[in-house]
Scaffold this motif. Sequence first.
Motif, PDB file in Angstrom:
ATOM      1  N   VAL A 172     -18.282  40.954  -8.686  1.00  0.00           N
ATOM      2  CA  VAL A 172     -19.006  39.680  -8.638  1.00  0.00           C
ATOM      3  C   VAL A 172     -18.121  38.617  -8.006  1.00  0.00           C
ATOM      4  N   ARG A 173     -18.763  37.571  -7.518  1.00  0.00           N
ATOM      5  CA  ARG A 173     -18.025  36.454  -6.930  1.00  0.00           C
ATOM      6  C   ARG A 173     -17.414  35.609  -8.042  1.00  0.00           C
ATOM      7  N   GLU A 188     -22.198  35.688  -9.050  1.00  0.00           N
ATOM      8  CA  GLU A 188     -23.202  36.420  -8.293  1.00  0.00           C
ATOM      9  C   GLU A 188     -22.685  37.810  -7.924  1.00  0.00           C
ATOM     10  N   ALA A 189     -23.583  38.794  -7.940  1.00  0.00           N
ATOM     11  CA  ALA A 189     -23.218  40.139  -7.529  1.00  0.00           C
ATOM     12  C   ALA A 189     -22.887  40.146  -6.044  1.00  0.00           C
ATOM     13  N   VAL A 190     -21.793  40.802  -5.688  1.00  0.00           N
ATOM     14  CA  VAL A 190     -21.396  40.923  -4.281  1.00  0.00           C
ATOM     15  C   VAL A 190     -21.434  42.387  -3.880  1.00  0.00           C
ATOM     16  N   GLY A 191     -21.321  42.625  -2.585  1.00  0.00           N
ATOM     17  CA  GLY A 191     -21.339  43.988  -2.089  1.00  0.00           C
ATOM     18  C   GLY A 191     -20.088  44.749  -2.475  1.00  0.00           C
ATOM     19  N   SER A 192     -20.204  46.051  -2.516  1.00  0.00           N
ATOM     20  CA  SER A 192     -19.069  46.906  -2.805  1.00  0.00           C
ATOM     21  C   SER A 192     -18.794  47.777  -1.574  1.00  0.00           C
ATOM     22  N   LEU A 230     -18.223  40.215   1.709  1.00  0.00           N
ATOM     23  CA  LEU A 230     -18.959  40.865   0.622  1.00  0.00           C
ATOM     24  C   LEU A 230     -20.146  40.041   0.132  1.00  0.00           C
ATOM     25  N   PHE A 231     -20.198  38.762   0.511  1.00  0.00           N
ATOM     26  CA  PHE A 231     -21.282  37.886   0.069  1.00  0.00           C
ATOM     27  C   PHE A 231     -21.462  36.806   1.121  1.00  0.00           C
ATOM     28  N   LYS A 257     -26.633  36.266  -0.415  1.00  0.00           N
ATOM     29  CA  LYS A 257     -26.922  37.695  -0.578  1.00  0.00           C
ATOM     30  C   LYS A 257     -25.632  38.506  -0.552  1.00  0.00           C
ATOM     31  N   LYS A 258     -25.619  39.581  -1.326  1.00  0.00           N
ATOM     32  CA  LYS A 258     -24.468  40.475  -1.266  1.00  0.00           C
ATOM     33  C   LYS A 258     -24.501  41.262   0.029  1.00  0.00           C
TER      34      LYS A 258
END
Length: 420
Positions: free
Chosen positions: A214-215, A220-224, A411-412, A416-417
Motif C-alpha cells: 500500500v502507499r 491505497e493499494a498499489v501495484g505489485s 506502482l501507483f 490507480k494501482k
Amino acid sequence: MIPAPFVLLRMAIVLALLLLATACGSSSQGSTPPPHIWTLRQLREASLFAGTIAGVPATEWITPRGQPIPQWSPPFSPTPLLQVEEQDGLNVLPAFSQGRPAAFAVAEVWERVPEVWVQPWYVLVTAYEPSNPGQYRLKDSLPVVDIEEESLFYSPFWEIIYAVVPEDTPPDRYTSATALLSAGLPMHRGGGLLAPLTPSDVMPAIAEGHTGPVRPYTGEAVGSARQGETWLHGRRVPYLSFGSSNFTWSTAPSRAGIIDEAALYVFARAGSEGRPTPLGLPAVIGTGPRGAGQVARVSAAGVPLFGALSRPHLALLPVSAGPFVPSTMEPLKDMLRGEGGVSVVDVHPDIQARADAQDYVLRVALNPDCFQDPARFPTACRWLDSQAAVETNLAPSSLLPQDVLFTSPVLFYDGKKVGR
C-alpha cells in the motif's frame, strides 16, 4: 536480437567510461570510480548489512524481513510496522506526479552510468498473431535472455522478441540465446517488459497485517510484481516482472535502443556545511528529462509510459516552503522544524476534516500559510507536485542532478494501482 550497431555503440561507450576512470585513477589528481550497476540482489545485500549506496542507506529502498519499514515508522507514524517474515520488501515510496498522489520503488541503482539500453527477451511461440502475440506461447516454455546481472551490458528493460518454433518443440529445447539465434527461427518484435533479474524472495514491501503493498500515509493499494524464471546461458534464473507498456526507448539513429529517462525531484535543504540534505518528503515523478516540457504519456490501460527509469535531482526548497503535515504526524513536525530548515504550518482542523485531506499529506507548497485558510484551500496553494511546477517555481541552481539513475517502477498513478 538488438542489431549489431546498437551493441557495438554501447560497448564503445562502456569501454570509454572504463578507460576514463582508469586514466583518472592513474593521475595525481585522484581517482574516478568506474561505472557500477547496483542490482536488486546487491541492494538487498547492502540493506542486510546496513550499507549505503550512492550515499543513501540501502534500507531506504529495501526492508529486510521482520524489520521496521521506514515509511511506516516514526517519525512518519506513531509506531513502526514490520515487513512480513516471508520475504524482504522493496519499499513503496510515496510521491506526487502531475498534481496527484503516486508511488514508486527503487529496484536498481545505476551509478556513473550515463544511459541504459533495451535488451532482447525471447518468447517461444508456435505461431505469431500480431493482435495477441502471446496466444500461441509454447506450453511450459520459459523466456530466454542473454545478459546477466554482473555485466555492464545488463538491463532490466527488455524488448520482447517472439521466436516462432514448431509445435512439437520441447519446452527446454532452447535454453540460451546462442542456441535460439543459431536455429534461424522467424522472429517478431513485441513491446517492452520491465523485469529485473533478482532473488526469488524480494517483492514490493508488505507490512504485517496487510494483504498487499500500500502507499504510505494514505493506505491505497498499489501495484505489485510477478515472480518468474527465465533461461540464461542454460541456467534458470529468477526475475521480477513489473509489467509491460511502462517505459519507452529511442528509435533515433544516434540513440537507438536507449531508454527514455524522467527527472525525479527529491526535496532537500541546504545543510549547515553547504551539503544538500534530503528531507524524506515524497518525491515528484517527472514525465520526461529535466526541462523537456513533455506531456504525460499513458498506455490505453492508463499505465504511465514514464518514470520507470529516473534521474534523481535534489530540489532545494526555499525556507518559506513547507509540506502539508497533519496533526497525526506531530513527531515529524518537530523533526522538520528542528532540523529541516523548512516552514511547517499547523493545518486548520476544517481542512484536516476534508474527505480528500489524505491526498495532500506531505505535499509541498511554496506558501504553506494556505493550510490555515479553509475557504481557499487547496486552490490558493502553490503546490510543487509536478515536474512543471518544480521547474517553474524553483531556480535552476536549486535543482541538482545526481550522477545516478534509478530503475524505478511506478506502482501507483492517477488514483490507480499500476502493475499486478
